[in-house]
Design an enzyme around this catalytic site. Structure first.
Site, PDB file in Angstrom:
ATOM      1  N   LYS A   1       0.820  -1.089  -0.042  1.00  0.00           N
ATOM      2  CA  LYS A   1       0.194   0.006  -0.073  1.00  0.00           C
ATOM      3  C   LYS A   1       0.931   1.400   0.103  1.00  0.00           C
ATOM      4  O   LYS A   1       0.621   2.310  -0.837  1.00  0.00           O
ATOM      5  CB  LYS A   1      -0.820   0.081   1.074  1.00  0.00           C
ATOM      6  CG  LYS A   1      -1.745   1.382   1.276  1.00  0.00           C
ATOM      7  CD  LYS A   1      -2.938   1.607   0.331  1.00  0.00           C
ATOM      8  CE  LYS A   1      -3.554   2.705   0.479  1.00  0.00           C
ATOM      9  NZ  LYS A   1      -4.399   2.811   1.491  1.00  0.00           N
TER      10      LYS A   1
ATOM     11  N   LYS B   1       2.279  12.346   5.030  1.00  0.00           N
ATOM     12  CA  LYS B   1       2.538  11.196   5.920  1.00  0.00           C
ATOM     13  C   LYS B   1       2.810   9.896   5.317  1.00  0.00           C
ATOM     14  O   LYS B   1       3.513   9.116   5.582  1.00  0.00           O
ATOM     15  CB  LYS B   1       1.059  10.837   6.370  1.00  0.00           C
ATOM     16  CG  LYS B   1       1.002   9.929   7.509  1.00  0.00           C
ATOM     17  CD  LYS B   1      -0.451   9.467   8.063  1.00  0.00           C
ATOM     18  CE  LYS B   1      -0.795   8.379   7.633  1.00  0.00           C
ATOM     19  NZ  LYS B   1      -1.927   7.706   8.058  1.00  0.00           N
TER      20      LYS B   1
END
Lengths: 290, 290, 290, 290
Positions: free
Chosen positions: A169, A238
């Site tokens: 991911k 992030k």
């Protein structure tokens, strides 16, 4: 199947609905009550706390970040009180280090742990058309396969270690950020030569880059359409940071990620924190004097 | 139409054949005679020098680089002796600065100048399936449109200034190099976590990156199949350098290109100059200790 | 003055000795007993735990990192049981975020908090010749000034917020790392032209760069003398990471730090973790094929 | 000694004056006549063209760049008509590739060629206090040593290949640019934490970085005093580009130089081309939102 669901943001609510549509019984929990009430109206039962959601046969977690997962799963004692045989499905995008910590915590508590982060935005989740990246012990993955197939149009088997799915991911989001930066630099360059960047976008997406990543973000950048944000810029920072941290843990330099980290900071320093992460493209344009 | 053709490498020969197939009369020149002899056998006539090729109604140039073009077109006096009304079609990938110099030289000599760099490898050229990036004065482009359509499956109108087409070509190759570097870093990262990079490639090319750039180079990198080289590594360095120079001329920083330039040098310093440019991916792997 | 001292590694022991030499009464604590025993033999008393050291008039902490400081100062309850009026002097190099957290914790406990990180290696600490970067409330700094002057040849007033001294310490180490990388690249370049890098070092340190940073590390790099390590390579990575994190918190991109982070990882991936941090210079050499 | 001098800008005029002061006979040439007239008033004779200056026993060239040197030395035929036994001293900062081309041209013409680029600004040249980087065949260097000693306070022997001296000059300027960028990033960082960058400058230049490079540029950056420019920003870009080109020729990546190149372009794109090259520090500040 009797399924717990922790975390009912836009993504989580869409996934929970797909499960209800597929005929599963849902036991949902969310920190703020409104989303749980909405799902109750659609047939779900409500859990009093995360631990209660672990009394189902399987339980999904779809929370915002490491911190929220830590509170709901580890600090709450949910694992220790989990129903024997439950399979915990972690769909949150979390850091590699935390995913590895969760593997150890589940092993210690004797709870089966499957990672199943997803690719797709809320509307895709609503439609049950996500791409699901599944990793974990094969028998655990097998037991929850009907659930994964209910939320996704395709389940990608990644590996036996759950953190590998979180790694993939991160790698996909890193690749998306790199595609955005690539277009940002290329579009800034052609603009300085008085060429409409839409022409370059058309050539790219009409030939070698005819893929959703370039089409979606190419349009946003060419049209400077950064609001409303589908994925806010600090979330992009992030994910790039999580990729850098994952690289640091195994001593893998990621120079493209380093460039992007600096650019996301530049973008936030210039007031673009509320915009879509593709607004990081404004950095390349600004640096070129545009 | 009576068409000159200067430069019969793999790409040029394929393009020339497409023109013959479309029924045009070809007058070809190449520095070394063998390729010209082969085309003669297929129906072309041979020109004694580049200047003779400028006696046709239109003339293509498909040479390796600035230097070869300068010798054949400027130093040879071909422009000054060109047949009135000829349209010169520059398909070579040349630098922005040189393309702008050629614009001035053609204007001075009164020769129409169309840029038509192409996307595609020799086999695509052979099949007449190239993507053609066309820029120049609209009437000149219009006059040679049948030729451009003969070599390409699609002609992309870029703009009225020929150098804009060369700019787009550079931007496409920059984007390809960036896609290679993106996969190189992502694959090195997952390999350090004991994950088969083929799994990440499958996820990327099966979802958001389902495009030729990622499929072609994803396979080469995963399989470490860098020979025979379709496009040699130093040519990749050259195109990145041309993009950096194009940026420098208009004061546009290109930090991704800077990273790639350093990596191409690293690759050549490690002996990979004869490999395909996707072998630059070995740099990210090596730096991660793989 | 009655002075507590927590943390007796090479640096801490040297500083404690300077305080004894200046006539102060020392009450020392270290996790492993041997260094405390040695100082006891030189006149110090031993504290049973960190909290006891907080019963002096002032107390230094010189521990390895955030984690060690957190355990000794926060988790131990030392602040809550501190003698009224004690001034806590933090000489450890800690992260900005943790220094800010310590400011809040001291304010809550009503304990005066002065940051005094130092520049200099163990032999300099032994000689009481450190440069001391002092920040904190002016009256608190004033009360411990005799102590700071005992350990240092010079006390640099930085500001009123303790974390600013830690910030300056990070900035100095960032600058040192950048000087190392600068020489690494320059030396690799001249070596590829068959020039002895010692000649460039002599020119640099004999003209515009006649400073300890370039002299010390120039010699180490030219002579490839990376063992024994004065400051191990992973500590360099740590300080660069702390600078990057400090930058990220205020949205300040630090592209040089990003390059250095990648290079430190490359160095560790190539097995140089036990060497001096100037061994990161091997990365530039290796990448140039040397 | 009878000495020719080609190029009487600020640096060249200062060097020529030092030679006159040391008792040498000067034969000077400059493209625009005014500086030559001024030196005539100080005792020099004027040459009609560069070739005439090559009729002396030794001849200096101190021109702006490759282009000016090529015109004056190569295109003018000066080498072919040079007085037998003349030693040509190249003090211009030129590219490595051109320096190597000049070595070949001098060898072919049978003219001795010594490279002697200098470190120091015009006021230092006026005072005869330059640092002279000398490279060439030992006997040729020996013959002109009195001249080199007349212009410099110190002559640094670099090597037997003239281009090595130009390489060292590039490496020194690369190091200066890196010191500027290092301070730029560090100062931007501390400013974002409300700390006066002058404090960090004082610590750096008072401890490990007590050297002219940091003192001179530290002051300029802290005081934002970028005009009048001692060395204009585009000249800094040029030297970084020459370093990158020198690296590219031998396949040496220079990632710090790549970062600086991008920053110089950013600075020029933001209108700072007329400022001192230390104004590139404004890029780090601007990117941090300052």
């Amino acid at each position: 199947m009797d399924v717990g669901f922790i975390g009912l943001g836009h993504m989580g609510s869409g996934m929970a609905r797909s499960l209800i549509r597929a005929g599963h019984g849902l036991l949902v929990w969310n920190r703020s009550p409104a989303p749980a009430e909405r799902l109750e109206a659609e047939g779900a039962r409500r859990a009093a706390d995360p631990a209660e959601a672990f009394q189902a046969e399987a339980v999904f977690t779809m929370l915002a970040d490491d911190h929220a997962v830590r509170q709901a799963i580890l600090d709450s004692g949910a694992l220790e009180r989990a129903r024997p045989g439950v399979v915990h499905i972690m769909s949150s995008s979390i850091s590699l280090a935390f995913s590895q910590e969760l593997e150890a915590a589940h092993a210690k508590a004797g709870v089966a742990y499957v990672a199943a982060p997803v690719l797709g935005r809320p509307d895709v989740a609503d439609a049950g058309e996500l791409n699901v990246l599944a990793a974990g012990a094969p028998d655990a993955v097998e037991r929850v396969r009907p659930l994964l197939e209910a939320i996704g149009k395709r389940v990608w088997p990644i590996g036996e270690a759950p953190h590998q799915a979180h790694l993939v991911k991160l790698a996909v989001n890193f690749s998306l950020a790199a595609a955005i930066e690539t277009m940002a630099e290329a579009f800034a360059l052609v603009r300085r030569y008085d060429l409409d960047p839409g022409i370059l976008r058309d050539v790219l997406t009409g030939t070698l880059f005819a893929a959703p990543a370039y089409k979606t973000y190419g349009d946003l950048i060419v049209e400077q359409r950064f609001e409303p944000a589908l994925f806010k810029l600090p979330l992009g920072l992030k994910d790039v940071r999580l990729a850098l941290e994952a690289g640091e843990a195994v001593h893998a330099p990621l120079p493209f990620a380093s460039v992007m980290r600096d650019n996301f900071l530049d973008a936030i320093a210039h007031g673009d924190a509320e915009k879509d992460w593709s607004a990081v493209s404004r950095v390349a344009a600004r640096r070129a004097g545009l």
